[in-house]
Design a protein around this motif. Structure first.
Motif, mmCIF file in Angstrom:
data_model
loop_
_atom_site.group_PDB
_atom_site.id
_atom_site.type_symbol
_atom_site.label_atom_id
_atom_site.label_comp_id
_atom_site.label_asym_id
_atom_site.label_seq_id
_atom_site.Cartn_x
_atom_site.Cartn_y
_atom_site.Cartn_z
ATOM 1 N N GLU A 107 0.744 -1.249 -0.096
ATOM 2 C CA GLU A 107 0.117 0.007 0.175
ATOM 3 C C GLU A 107 0.742 1.302 0.031
ATOM 4 O O GLU A 107 0.376 2.268 -0.539
ATOM 5 C CB GLU A 107 -1.030 -0.002 1.268
ATOM 6 N N THR A 108 2.006 1.203 0.496
ATOM 7 C CA THR A 108 2.906 2.543 0.445
ATOM 8 C C THR A 108 3.300 2.837 -0.874
ATOM 9 O O THR A 108 3.766 3.934 -1.369
ATOM 10 C CB THR A 108 4.196 2.007 1.176
ATOM 11 N N PHE A 109 2.977 1.997 -1.846
ATOM 12 C CA PHE A 109 3.442 2.291 -3.347
ATOM 13 C C PHE A 109 2.687 3.504 -3.598
ATOM 14 O O PHE A 109 3.040 4.234 -4.364
ATOM 15 C CB PHE A 109 3.305 1.087 -4.026
ATOM 16 N N ARG B 235 7.004 5.177 -11.325
ATOM 17 C CA ARG B 235 7.235 4.566 -12.807
ATOM 18 C C ARG B 235 8.396 3.864 -12.830
ATOM 19 O O ARG B 235 8.761 2.848 -13.765
ATOM 20 C CB ARG B 235 7.399 6.160 -13.768
ATOM 21 N N LEU B 236 9.502 4.421 -12.339
ATOM 22 C CA LEU B 236 10.895 3.847 -12.446
ATOM 23 C C LEU B 236 10.786 2.256 -11.667
ATOM 24 O O LEU B 236 11.451 1.085 -12.478
ATOM 25 C CB LEU B 236 11.834 4.351 -11.441
ATOM 26 N N PHE B 237 10.002 1.886 -10.728
ATOM 27 C CA PHE B 237 10.078 0.566 -10.139
ATOM 28 C C PHE B 237 9.284 -0.182 -11.099
ATOM 29 O O PHE B 237 9.928 -1.327 -11.395
ATOM 30 C CB PHE B 237 9.167 0.564 -8.694
ATOM 31 N N VAL B 238 8.259 0.110 -11.684
ATOM 32 C CA VAL B 238 7.535 -0.631 -12.708
ATOM 33 C C VAL B 238 8.369 -0.919 -13.957
ATOM 34 O O VAL B 238 8.511 -2.176 -14.504
ATOM 35 C CB VAL B 238 6.133 0.200 -13.283
ATOM 36 N N ARG B 239 9.020 0.264 -14.198
ATOM 37 C CA ARG B 239 10.170 -0.082 -15.406
ATOM 38 C C ARG B 239 11.222 -1.079 -15.276
ATOM 39 O O ARG B 239 11.482 -2.088 -16.006
ATOM 40 C CB ARG B 239 10.789 1.313 -15.630
ATOM 41 N N GLN C 76 16.408 11.031 -7.882
ATOM 42 C CA GLN C 76 15.366 11.237 -6.730
ATOM 43 C C GLN C 76 14.434 10.059 -6.717
ATOM 44 O O GLN C 76 14.049 9.771 -5.711
ATOM 45 C CB GLN C 76 14.859 12.605 -7.001
ATOM 46 N N ALA C 77 14.105 9.491 -7.698
ATOM 47 C CA ALA C 77 13.224 8.290 -7.744
ATOM 48 C C ALA C 77 13.792 7.173 -7.133
ATOM 49 O O ALA C 77 12.995 6.280 -6.285
ATOM 50 C CB ALA C 77 12.683 7.958 -9.081
ATOM 51 N N VAL C 78 14.949 7.032 -7.248
ATOM 52 C CA VAL C 78 15.833 5.807 -6.590
ATOM 53 C C VAL C 78 15.647 6.332 -5.083
ATOM 54 O O VAL C 78 15.581 5.228 -4.176
ATOM 55 C CB VAL C 78 17.203 5.971 -7.223
ATOM 56 N N GLY D 149 12.002 0.651 0.958
ATOM 57 C CA GLY D 149 12.313 -0.615 0.852
ATOM 58 C C GLY D 149 12.204 -1.317 -0.287
ATOM 59 O O GLY D 149 12.195 -2.483 -0.540
ATOM 60 N N TYR D 150 11.866 -0.488 -1.681
ATOM 61 C CA TYR D 150 11.490 -1.133 -2.710
ATOM 62 C C TYR D 150 12.715 -1.672 -3.704
ATOM 63 O O TYR D 150 12.845 -2.513 -4.557
ATOM 64 C CB TYR D 150 10.455 -0.618 -3.879
ATOM 65 N N ILE D 151 13.863 -1.013 -3.412
ATOM 66 C CA ILE D 151 15.211 -1.287 -3.926
ATOM 67 C C ILE D 151 16.097 -1.107 -3.145
ATOM 68 O O ILE D 151 16.012 -0.592 -2.114
ATOM 69 C CB ILE D 151 15.411 -0.248 -5.190
ATOM 70 N N CYS D 152 17.426 -1.632 -3.420
ATOM 71 C CA CYS D 152 18.686 -1.669 -2.800
ATOM 72 C C CYS D 152 19.683 -0.923 -3.503
ATOM 73 O O CYS D 152 19.913 -1.280 -4.475
ATOM 74 C CB CYS D 152 18.987 -3.208 -2.171
ATOM 75 N N SER D 153 20.580 -0.514 -2.943
ATOM 76 C CA SER D 153 21.689 0.423 -3.563
ATOM 77 C C SER D 153 22.859 -0.525 -3.375
ATOM 78 O O SER D 153 23.080 -0.604 -2.330
ATOM 79 C CB SER D 153 21.561 1.978 -3.163
ATOM 80 N N ILE D 154 23.567 -0.327 -4.073
ATOM 81 C CA ILE D 154 25.007 -0.871 -4.073
ATOM 82 C C ILE D 154 26.003 0.199 -4.712
ATOM 83 O O ILE D 154 26.289 0.158 -5.779
ATOM 84 C CB ILE D 154 25.143 -2.294 -5.113
#
Length: 820
Positions: A243-245, A254-258, A282-284, A291-296
């Motif tokens: 739901e936080t999406f 948009r970036l996550f779906v892409r 900024q989207a990242v 918590g939708y992506i992890c950065s390395i």
């Protein structure tokens, strides 16, 4: 848990899926209605008479048809406020927008982009400048109201956006009230439908505003419907996470779906750029915080498990540069995967401790979709589509008009998964199935045997649990979504593997457990046949014979499997094992007419499909050669080489209204091409009261009329078995006309009663010829090349067709004998 498609978990004993659906492009995406049995959700499809399509409307409660008094609304339209937006600002005139500024609507029927277009004018400017347009989804309903019912709308701007070309929130109200005389002159039913759908579009944009991209809306819809339909399958934290999406920025969404729809799992930040995303960095940050992506970006964030994924982001030249920096030389090959394997091996041996830092220097910052997001979205996709073959791209195919799904009602009374434990068991079984699939591809015998062991151990307990949790109304087809069903397929793959390894005793044990656990299953025919064959392999002929004999009294063993068992009994049951000759032995003595055709061979090698030269000197197969024979000296027949394809197409068109009839629980998503019970006994049993009267009409000679109506009404719409491109309406009409009503009704009944067993193995050629303008005859021909022979399934079909009164024969093609 992420597995995309389980390729090898198909029904091994089945001759072929024969789902030959091909689709024509269509601009109408189609729509469906979802109705719970208490009637709580209304139709979301437009009135048939006006044919206004809704682009995949949401089925969630927030987006269902609003509940309000339609009669009162029609009488007092001037009091109804519609909240919407001005879009297409770049096509409007430059006007300074002010909060509360007055606006009016004007039709634009000459708009080349959309004949339903409605302009939004500035009423305060004095010269009525165009500010933009109403959203297309709303304009398609308001435009006929303005054109045909002379309604006018005015309103005001409710918010001024920062960006000059951004959408502008507005409120509009109808300024005309219909008189009693007008109501009598107008078609009030059409009027109500238009007004109702306009109101629905306004309500739906509250959750999916026009600023959303199409793929963003599709993802929203998927998540919303899954959370609404299956809330009991997610924990409180999982629901909150999904739901936080909705609270993320447009760019982050948009970036996550892409990224989710791209091949990953890792991505270089330097390679991420999309025109609709204004600030990727900024989207990242927004996605990372949620918590939708992890950065390395540093060594601390790079784990050994991620190293292989990051190495795959490098080009071959970059990998070579790293090898040079490490003073290493790869002797394994020059392909990218060879370099990666060499570097990983060296790193694991402790020979390249600097490898992670060198890799990050080359790639720069990288990102990955988090395991939590990946697993939850994967689960949402599986629950939404209910299979492993469709994903978010299914929306795209509809949006582009490539696929048009049929119209049907979703009447849902029984849940697929009673509780979260059922779902987790099912997902765990899918994971085992995927590992089995990959292990077979990689020929990893250790993992294959481990998967067999796990599935075999869990089979009885999962089957008992599935049986206990099923209510009386729980149809057989819903058990396909159980852990026991998946484990049974893994075990069957194990049987094939063990047979290939000549471990017949182990295969026999597995087959016996399958037959013990699944007493009402259409796969029992194949299991029993394999068991009898494997018992013969180990020299246990008496038990092999007994298994075959017992199989013949099993009501779930049908079609080709049944005939194969009969043949085994006749072969193994000779004196002294058995003295009495079975009555069905006579069926094997029945003669099927044979004709022999000779042709000039191109090749007739064993294991290669026979090729010949046709009459015009072109290369062709045995079926084309047979068609030429029947068109000439064989009797002047017209026809097609279609095998089961043309029959399944005819069945789908003639039985369309039956296939998509209102039956509880068989339609659960908007992306189905057939009901879930299509290949089960319940398909005929549940619909018998409507199938038999329909078959009587076909029997009485109305088939061609039904065919034409179905073709005209549904052309291009996806339906299991229907191939719109392969056969023309003219060919289908000719075939139906010459086959005749009684024979057509018999075949349609046969397929309706057991589609799964009989949808393969039909004769290769369907031929017809007319006697005059309205009467004709048909012939069905199975074509066999040199060294080919009839399969048991093909023989079963030919005998059935002969019993129905069809003219059938086998055409044997052989090389032309050239005398010395």
């Amino acid at each position: 848990l992420v597995c995309d498609t389980i390729h090898k978990l198909h029904d091994i004993g089945r001759a072929g899926e024969n789902d030959t659906s091909h689709y024509k492009p269509s601009l109408n995406s189609g729509s469906i209605m979802q109705t719970y049995e208490d009637g709580s959700i209304e139709s979301s499809i437009s009135d048939d008479r006006i044919n206004y399509g809704v682009d995949l409307p949401s089925l969630s409660p927030e987006n269902e048809m609003p509940k309000y008094d339609m009669a009162e609304s029609v009488d007092n339209m001037s009091g109804v406020v519609l909240e919407t937006f001005i879009v297409g600002r770049r096509f409007g005139e430059k006007v300074e927008l002010n909060l509360g500024a007055s606006i009016s609507l004007l039709r634009d029927p000459d708009n080349v982009k959309d004949p339903n277009a409605v302009k939004v004018l500035s009423a305060d400017s004095g010269c009525c400048k165009v500010l933009g347009f109403l959203p297309r989804e709303l304009a398609q309903y308001l435009s006929p109201l303005m054109d045909n019912y002379c309604l006018s709308f005015e309103g005001h701007i409710t918010s001024v956006p920062e960006h000059a070309l951004a959408i502008v929130p507005i409120q509009i109200m109808c300024q005309k009230r219909m008189s009693h005389a007008e109501k009598e002159n107008y078609d009030l039913q059409v009027f109500k439908s238009l007004w109702k759908h306009a109101f629905h579009v306004v309500e739906s944009t509250k959750t999916c505003p026009p600023s959303m991209t199409k793929y963003q809306q599709n993802f929203f819809l998927l998540i919303q419907e899954v959370l609404r339909s299956y809330p009991h399958l997610f924990t409180h934290d999982e629901k909150n996470f999904l739901e936080t999406f909705t609270s993320l920025s447009d760019d982050s969404q948009r970036l996550f779906v892409r990224l989710y729809t791209r091949k990953g799992p890792s991505f270089r930040m330097s390679n991420i750029s999309y025109p609709e995303i204004s600030d990727c960095r900024q989207a990242v940050k927004g996605l990372s915080a949620a918590g939708y992506i992890c950065s390395i970006e540093s060594m601390k964030e790079l784990h050994d498990d991620d190293l292989k994924d990051i190495l795959n982001l490098l080009t071959v030249s970059e990998l070579r540069e790293i090898l040079c920096m490490l003073n290493k030389k790869c002797n394994r090959g020059k392909k990218k995967q060879d370099y990666i394997a060499f570097l990983l091996s060296s790193h694991e041996d402790g020979l390249c401790p600097l490898l992670p830092s060198l890799v990050l220097e080359k790639t720069g910052a990288c990102i990955q979709i988090s395991s939590t997001a990946k697993s939850l979205v994967w689960r949402a996709e599986r629950l939404f589509f209910l299979n492993g073959e469709q994903d978010l791209s299914a929306f795209l195919l509809v949006n582009l008009g490539i696929v048009k799904y049929p119209t049907y009602n979703c009447l849902i009374s029984d849940p697929i998964f009673l509780d979260r434990n059922d779902l987790l068991s099912y997902e765990e079984a899918l994971e085992v199935a995927q590992i089995m699939d990959e292990s077979l591809d990689e020929n990893n015998s250790e993992l294959v045997l481990r998967c067999i062991e796990i599935s075999d151990c869990r089979l009885p307990s999962s089957f008992i649990k599935a049986t206990q949790s099923s209510s009386e109304s729980m149809a057989t087809f819903l058990s396909y979504f159980s852990a026991s069903w998946v484990y049974s397929k893994v075990v069957l793959l194990g049987v094939s593997y063990l047979e290939h390894e000549h471990r017949y005793n182990d295969a026999i044990d597995l087959l016996k457990r399958l037959l013990t656990n699944f007493t009402s299953d259409g796969r029992r025919g194949y299991w029993t046949l394999r068991l009898s064959i494997d018992l013969e392999h180990i020299g246990n002929l008496n038990e092999s014979l007994s298994v075959a004999e017992n199989g013949l009294v099993d009501p779930w063993i049908r079609a080709g499997s049944r005939m194969a068992l009969q043949r085994r009994v006749l072969r193994l049951g000779k004196p002294p094992r058995r003295w009495k000759i079975p009555t069905y032995s006579e069926s094997f003595k029945r003669k099927i007419t044979e004709v022999h055709v000779q042709g000039r061979p191109l090749n007739c090698k064993t294991g290669i499909k026979s090729r010949f030269y046709s009459e015009d000197g072109e290369q062709c197969g045995v079926e084309q050669l047979a068609l030429q024979y029947y068109a000439g000296e064989g009797g002047g027949w017209q026809g097609v080489h279609a095998e089961s394809g043309i029959w399944l197409t005819i069945f789908g068109l003639l039985m369309w209204d039956i296939i998509f009839a209102d039956v509880p629980n068989v339609f659960r998503t908007r992306f189905q091409t057939a009901p879930l019970d299509m290949e089960t006994d319940s398909f005929y049993g549940v619909r018998r009261s409507i199938i038999e009267p329909h078959l009587q009409k076909i029997h009485d000679g109305v088939a061609e009329e039904i065919l034409i109506t179905s073709w005209d009404s549904h052309i291009g719409t996806a339906c299991r078995g229907v191939n719109w491109d392969r056969h023309s309406l003219s060919e289908l009409r000719s075939a139906v006309s010459c086959i005749g009503g009684p024979c057509l009704a018999s075949i349609c009944r046969h397929l309706a009663q057991d589609y799964r067993s009989w949808s393969s193995g039909m004769p290769d050629l369907l031929l017809w010829r007319f006697h005059g303008d309205y009467s004709g005859e048909a012939k069905l021909v199975e074509v066999k090349g040199p060294r080919d022979r009839l399969s048991e399934q093909q023989r079963a079909w030919l005998l059935f067709l002969m019993d129905c009164g069809f003219n059938t024969e086998v055409c044997k093609v052989s090389p032309l004998q050239i005398s010395a």
